[in-house]
Design a protein around this motif. Structure first.
Motif, mmCIF file in Angstrom:
data_model
loop_
_atom_site.group_PDB
_atom_site.id
_atom_site.type_symbol
_atom_site.label_atom_id
_atom_site.label_comp_id
_atom_site.label_asym_id
_atom_site.label_seq_id
_atom_site.Cartn_x
_atom_site.Cartn_y
_atom_site.Cartn_z
ATOM 1 N N ALA A 142 128.160 -15.164 -56.422
ATOM 2 C CA ALA A 142 128.523 -14.367 -57.595
ATOM 3 C C ALA A 142 127.424 -14.390 -58.646
ATOM 4 O O ALA A 142 127.206 -13.411 -59.369
ATOM 5 N N SER A 143 126.684 -15.509 -58.732
ATOM 6 C CA SER A 143 125.637 -15.637 -59.744
ATOM 7 C C SER A 143 124.416 -14.790 -59.417
ATOM 8 O O SER A 143 123.736 -14.285 -60.307
ATOM 9 N N GLY A 144 124.137 -14.649 -58.130
ATOM 10 C CA GLY A 144 122.945 -13.900 -57.750
ATOM 11 C C GLY A 144 121.683 -14.601 -58.220
ATOM 12 O O GLY A 144 121.574 -15.821 -58.185
ATOM 13 N N ASN A 145 120.703 -13.846 -58.684
ATOM 14 C CA ASN A 145 119.435 -14.408 -59.153
ATOM 15 C C ASN A 145 119.592 -14.833 -60.613
ATOM 16 O O ASN A 145 119.485 -14.027 -61.527
ATOM 17 N N SER A 146 119.832 -16.110 -60.823
ATOM 18 C CA SER A 146 120.216 -16.599 -62.142
ATOM 19 C C SER A 146 119.016 -16.861 -63.047
ATOM 20 O O SER A 146 117.901 -17.108 -62.586
ATOM 21 N N VAL A 147 119.276 -16.835 -64.357
ATOM 22 C CA VAL A 147 118.366 -17.360 -65.364
ATOM 23 C C VAL A 147 118.851 -18.764 -65.699
ATOM 24 O O VAL A 147 120.031 -18.978 -65.963
ATOM 25 N N MET A 148 117.939 -19.747 -65.659
ATOM 26 C CA MET A 148 118.339 -21.148 -65.772
ATOM 27 C C MET A 148 117.696 -21.820 -66.976
ATOM 28 O O MET A 148 116.539 -21.569 -67.304
ATOM 29 N N TYR A 149 118.463 -22.708 -67.624
ATOM 30 C CA TYR A 149 117.938 -23.604 -68.652
ATOM 31 C C TYR A 149 118.298 -25.023 -68.258
ATOM 32 O O TYR A 149 119.456 -25.316 -67.922
ATOM 33 N N SER A 150 117.329 -25.928 -68.307
ATOM 34 C CA SER A 150 117.588 -27.325 -67.963
ATOM 35 C C SER A 150 116.885 -28.235 -68.960
ATOM 36 O O SER A 150 115.845 -27.877 -69.536
ATOM 37 N N ASN A 151 117.476 -29.415 -69.163
ATOM 38 C CA ASN A 151 116.912 -30.370 -70.105
ATOM 39 C C ASN A 151 117.499 -31.744 -69.812
ATOM 40 O O ASN A 151 118.537 -31.863 -69.148
ATOM 41 N N SER A 152 116.831 -32.775 -70.294
ATOM 42 C CA SER A 152 117.335 -34.144 -70.208
ATOM 43 C C SER A 152 117.508 -34.680 -71.618
ATOM 44 O O SER A 152 116.538 -34.735 -72.386
ATOM 45 N N VAL A 153 118.733 -35.063 -71.952
ATOM 46 C CA VAL A 153 119.057 -35.515 -73.310
ATOM 47 C C VAL A 153 119.940 -36.750 -73.220
ATOM 48 O O VAL A 153 121.024 -36.711 -72.633
ATOM 49 N N GLY A 154 119.493 -37.847 -73.802
ATOM 50 C CA GLY A 154 120.313 -39.051 -73.876
ATOM 51 C C GLY A 154 120.778 -39.562 -72.534
ATOM 52 O O GLY A 154 121.915 -40.038 -72.400
#
Length: 289
Positions: free
Chosen positions: A128-140
């Motif tokens: 359903a998502s297809g070709n997604s736009v992604m945001y990733s991060n490492s916090v705490g």
């Protein structure tokens, strides 16, 4: 698995008109195949047969940028990542949903055939998502990932959220995808998962719960260890659905550097009669460079 790398400005100069001092390029390949017998004769198949090319560099403003290309039988997938200093933004047709990126099954010890849920009923929202736009991060101490899928004739844009962390020696991951259909195209659902892995006294313990939110829910657990140069493990999985299933899988693997080989025995019991039950022997191999 050992993979040789081509790294440095000298290598880049041969394939690019201009290169930066901090640029890197690597080329690798991977083949995962198996020969199996489920009682009707042997068959051979491949789960992965790909060449991977990755390139990383720095932008003029100091941000990092990288590009990854996967060349395989079905075509070419490309993903681009930009490190903003406050997280990474990823684009391209090689980006799956956040849940799909984190829902790997820690209870599976098979060579080359471990995915997420084992009995084929898990719907993680990636289609359903297809070709997604992604945001990733490492916090705490939390590894966070969010994706937004593309709109289609069937689906509204799907949002997917996943998080991973370590807690008292255990690795815990969880996520949920919001799958919203357009009017008359289907029933909305929010598939979710939780996995836990823990190592103690030479044993690797794994647990996974995969709820498709459409009447299918699977739980799996397993334990693995190493002995005499071999990796081995056993996994149990149970699917609660319109047709319930139970599975036991025993795996033993051996790494020989660039190549690894494994043997699996899988016993699946299907509700509704013994004629639906299956036993499968599978010899698997992985070769990479």
């Amino acid at each position: 698995m050992n993979r040789s790398k081509i790294v440095g400005a000298t290598a880049l100069a041969s394939v690019m008109a201009a290169g930066a001092a901090h640029a890197e390029m690597s080329i690798s390949g991977l083949t995962i195949g198996n020969i199996s017998d489920a009682g009707g004769g042997q068959s051979q198949g491949f789960s992965t047969n790909s060449i991977y090319v990755s390139y990383s560099d720095s932008l003029d403003n100091g941000m990092g940028v990288s590009s990854f290309m996967s060349i395989y039988g079905g075509g070419i997938l490309t993903a681009i990542s930009i490190d903003t200093g406050m997280g990474t933004v990823a684009l391209g047709n090689g980006r799956d949903s956040a849940v799909d990126k984190m829902d790997g099954n820690p209870a599976c010890f098979s060579l080359g055939s471990c995915g997420s849920a084992e009995l084929g009923a898990w719907v993680d929202g990636d289609d359903a998502s297809g070709n997604s736009v992604m945001y990733s991060n490492s916090v705490g101490g939390l590894d966070l990932m969010i994706t937004r899928g593309m709109e289609s004739a069937t689906y509204s844009p799907s949002m997917s959220y996943a998080v991973g962390t370590s807690m008292m020696g255990a690795t815990v991951k969880a996520g949920i995808t919001q799958v919203d259909y357009k009017a008359g195209q289907g029933t909305d659902h929010d598939p979710s998962f939780v996995t836990v892995s823990y190592s103690i006294a030479g044993l690797n313990l794994g647990y996974g719960m995969y709820d498709s939110d459409n009447g299918n829910e699977e739980t799996t657990m397993g334990v693995g260890t190493s002995m005499g140069g071999f990796d081995m493990g056993i996994q149990f999985a149970s699917l609660d659905a319109s047709t319930d299933k139970d599975m036991m899988e025993v795996s033993i693997n051996k790494s020989l550097g660039a190549a690894s080989f494994g043997l699996d025995y899988t016993d699946t019991d299907v509700a509704g009669g013994d004629t639906l039950d299956t036993e499968n022997w599978r010899f698997g191999y992985v070769v990479g460079f």
